[in-house]
Design a protein around this motif. Structure first.
Motif, PDB file in Angstrom:
ATOM      1  N   UNK A 141       0.846  -1.206   0.000  1.00 17.19           N
ATOM      2  CA  UNK A 141       0.000   0.000   0.000  1.00 17.19           C
ATOM      3  C   UNK A 141       0.876   1.249   0.000  1.00 17.19           C
ATOM      4  N   UNK A 142       0.405   2.287  -0.654  1.00 15.60           N
ATOM      5  CA  UNK A 142       1.185   3.529  -0.726  1.00 15.60           C
ATOM      6  C   UNK A 142       1.448   4.093   0.657  1.00 15.60           C
ATOM      7  N   UNK A 143       0.579   3.794   1.617  1.00 18.12           N
ATOM      8  CA  UNK A 143       0.754   4.295   2.986  1.00 18.12           C
ATOM      9  C   UNK A 143       2.002   3.737   3.648  1.00 18.12           C
ATOM     10  N   UNK A 144       2.540   2.625   3.126  1.00 20.51           N
ATOM     11  CA  UNK A 144       3.717   2.001   3.725  1.00 20.51           C
ATOM     12  C   UNK A 144       5.019   2.654   3.283  1.00 20.51           C
ATOM     13  N   UNK A 145       4.938   3.557   2.327  1.00 22.00           N
ATOM     14  CA  UNK A 145       6.139   4.202   1.815  1.00 22.00           C
ATOM     15  C   UNK A 145       6.608   5.313   2.741  1.00 22.00           C
ATOM     16  N   UNK A 146       7.902   5.622   2.655  1.00 19.30           N
ATOM     17  CA  UNK A 146       8.424   6.805   3.338  1.00 19.30           C
ATOM     18  C   UNK A 146       7.890   8.044   2.633  1.00 19.30           C
ATOM     19  N   UNK A 147       8.054   9.187   3.282  1.00 20.76           N
ATOM     20  CA  UNK A 147       7.590  10.439   2.664  1.00 20.76           C
ATOM     21  C   UNK A 147       8.249  10.658   1.302  1.00 20.76           C
ATOM     22  N   UNK A 148       9.545  10.435   1.239  1.00 21.72           N
ATOM     23  CA  UNK A 148      10.241  10.637  -0.025  1.00 21.72           C
ATOM     24  C   UNK A 148       9.753   9.705  -1.103  1.00 21.72           C
ATOM     25  N   UNK A 177      18.564  14.145   3.078  1.00 20.06           N
ATOM     26  CA  UNK A 177      19.575  14.527   2.086  1.00 20.06           C
ATOM     27  C   UNK A 177      19.745  13.445   1.021  1.00 20.06           C
ATOM     28  N   UNK A 178      19.723  12.181   1.445  1.00 19.56           N
ATOM     29  CA  UNK A 178      19.868  11.087   0.494  1.00 19.56           C
ATOM     30  C   UNK A 178      18.665  11.023  -0.452  1.00 19.56           C
ATOM     31  N   UNK A 179      17.460  11.221   0.075  1.00 17.15           N
ATOM     32  CA  UNK A 179      16.268  11.211  -0.778  1.00 17.15           C
ATOM     33  C   UNK A 179      16.299  12.366  -1.774  1.00 17.15           C
ATOM     34  N   UNK A 180      16.814  13.510  -1.363  1.00 18.89           N
ATOM     35  CA  UNK A 180      16.927  14.638  -2.291  1.00 18.89           C
ATOM     36  C   UNK A 180      17.897  14.312  -3.413  1.00 18.89           C
ATOM     37  N   UNK A 204      20.807  24.201  -3.353  1.00 22.98           N
ATOM     38  CA  UNK A 204      21.805  23.249  -3.852  1.00 22.98           C
ATOM     39  C   UNK A 204      21.160  22.248  -4.794  1.00 22.98           C
ATOM     40  N   UNK A 205      19.978  21.749  -4.423  1.00 19.05           N
ATOM     41  CA  UNK A 205      19.265  20.783  -5.251  1.00 19.05           C
ATOM     42  C   UNK A 205      18.884  21.406  -6.597  1.00 19.05           C
ATOM     43  N   UNK A 206      18.289  22.580  -6.562  1.00 17.31           N
ATOM     44  CA  UNK A 206      17.789  23.191  -7.785  1.00 17.31           C
ATOM     45  C   UNK A 206      18.939  23.623  -8.702  1.00 17.31           C
TER      46      UNK A 206
END
Length: 244
Positions: A141-148, A177-180, A204-206
């Motif tokens: 289920x999508x609810x089991x995913x982390x926010x990222x 930071x890793x998810x970004x 930094x990301x953009x």
């Protein structure tokens, strides 16, 4: 010809002028960042482009056509896709079914009634999940995913319609930071077939993913240019120091 041209955009909410003549031009296969201090009008300009808000003045052109008066649904059919900051995945459904529903939105009513789409779309669903490193979680289920991971799923859903322009409003908000870093890697391949406008506070990301940047301040464009030009701009440096 530019893919997107928003010009002279004014947006007034009661006594508040959120945008005052703002403009945004994006080319084909271009990643364009929209930055500026809090309250500068970034998200409001994005919503005016997407049709979630109607400009008080100004025009929006997409692929050469005036779309200023079109609804969000009509803009989507024209080739524009939007992902807002807050995720809108269906948490009780599996990742597979979230992607399937996004793809089925493009199918004909007859195909849906006759249940022709699930089998026909299977390979596309799995390809999109693999592209966003979610294939192993397809039945979860999508609810089991982390926010990222939920953000990645929603970006995949936004790309299901194969848009010419993807609009992302702060997609890395709340990510590690890793998810970004991974988000940047996941977005890079879409440049071959899709332009991107991204509102983001993580400079930094953009900087790492965008070709050009537009800087807003108090509802107006302060500067537009390459990442190097914006980084060297004294005016841009001053507004960030002033708001720090």
């Amino acid at each position: 010809m530019a893919l997107l041209e928003a010009s002279g955009i004014v947006k007034i909410f009661g006594k508040l002028t959120a945008l005052n003549g703002a403009a945004l031009t994006v080319g084909e296969n271009e990643f364009h960042g929209l930055i500026g201090p809090n309250g500068s009008g970034k998200s409001t300009l994005m919503k005016c482009v997407a049709g979630a808000e109607t400009p008080t003045q100004g025009s929006v052109r997409f692929a050469g056509a005036d779309i200023t008066a079109l609804s969000p649904a009509e803009r989507a059919r024209a080739g524009m896709s939007l992902k807002f900051q807050i995720t809108s995945v269906l948490p009780a459904l599996s990742l597979y079914d979230n992607i399937l529903l996004a793809l089925q939105a493009q199918a004909s009513l007859l195909d849906l009634v006759l249940s022709r789409t699930r089998g026909a779309l299977h390979d596309q669903v799995m390809t999109m999940l693999q592209q966003f490193r979610l294939a192993e979680r397809a039945r979860d289920p999508a609810s089991a995913l982390s926010h990222g991971q939920q953000q990645w799923l929603e970006i995949a859903m936004a790309l299901a319609a194969k848009p010419r322009l993807l609009l992302l409003d702060e997609p890395t908000g709340g990510m590690s930071l890793e998810e970004r870093r991974v988000t940047g890697e996941l977005l890079a391949p879409i440049k071959a077939h899709c332009s991107l406008v991204i509102v983001e506070h993580d400079l930094d990301f953009i900087r790492d993913i965008c070709d050009r940047l537009t800087v807003l301040d108090q509802g107006a464009v302060l500067e537009t240019g390459t990442v190097a030009e914006i980084q060297a701009s004294r005016s841009v440096q001053e507004i960030y120091l002033r708001r720090a």
